[in-house]
Motif scaffolding. Structure first.
Motif, short mmCIF file in Angstrom:
data_model
loop_
_atom_site.label_atom_id
_atom_site.label_comp_id
_atom_site.label_asym_id
_atom_site.label_seq_id
_atom_site.Cartn_x
_atom_site.Cartn_y
_atom_site.Cartn_z
N GLN A 16 0.83 -1.21 0.00
CA GLN A 16 0.00 0.00 0.00
C GLN A 16 0.86 1.26 0.00
OE1 GLN A 16 -3.24 0.10 -0.66
NE2 GLN A 16 -2.98 -2.11 -0.88
N LYS A 20 0.59 4.06 -2.84
CA LYS A 20 0.33 5.46 -2.49
C LYS A 20 1.42 6.37 -3.07
CE LYS A 20 -0.94 8.30 1.46
NZ LYS A 20 -2.39 8.36 1.47
N ALA A 29 -6.36 1.35 -6.11
CA ALA A 29 -5.42 0.65 -5.23
C ALA A 29 -6.00 -0.68 -4.76
CB ALA A 29 -5.05 1.52 -4.03
N THR A 33 -4.39 -4.24 -5.70
CA THR A 33 -4.09 -5.16 -4.60
C THR A 33 -4.72 -6.51 -4.86
OG1 THR A 33 -3.94 -3.34 -3.01
CG2 THR A 33 -4.35 -5.55 -2.11
N PHE A 48 -6.14 -2.64 2.15
CA PHE A 48 -6.08 -1.20 1.84
C PHE A 48 -6.38 -0.37 3.08
CE2 PHE A 48 -8.39 2.67 0.63
CZ PHE A 48 -7.46 3.30 -0.17
N ARG A 54 -2.63 4.41 5.12
CA ARG A 54 -3.99 4.71 4.66
C ARG A 54 -4.91 5.14 5.80
NH1 ARG A 54 -3.69 4.94 -0.97
NH2 ARG A 54 -2.72 3.06 -1.80
#
Length: 75
Positions: A16, A20, A29, A33, A48, A54
């Motif tokens: 992640q 990002k 995302a 994933t 996520f 996140r």
């Protein structure tokens, strides 16, 4: 691009953070994933939303869900 990151560590937080950093956020995302990790949509969403990088997304998600519950007469 994300496959080598996952293959090296098998760490959702690292994946992640990489996503990002390259500007891959939100639904994109989660879908990346899901494809890279080869997991279910629910598992990708959890990866996520629970990644340390996140926290803003998790806070927004939680606030939105609470507002939705209130608007539906929930507690």
């Amino acid at each position: 691009m994300a496959q080598p990151v996952w293959a090296e560590r098998h760490d959702g937080g690292v994946l992640q953070k990489f996503l990002k950093e390259i500007g891959c956020d939100g639904v994109d995302a989660v879908m990346v994933t899901r494809q890279v990790v080869e997991c279910s949509l629910g598992e990708a969403q959890e990866m996520f939303l629970t990644a340390p990088c996140r926290t803003a997304e998790l806070a927004f998600h939680n606030a939105f869900m609470e507002a939705l519950e209130r608007s539906q007469g929930g507690t």
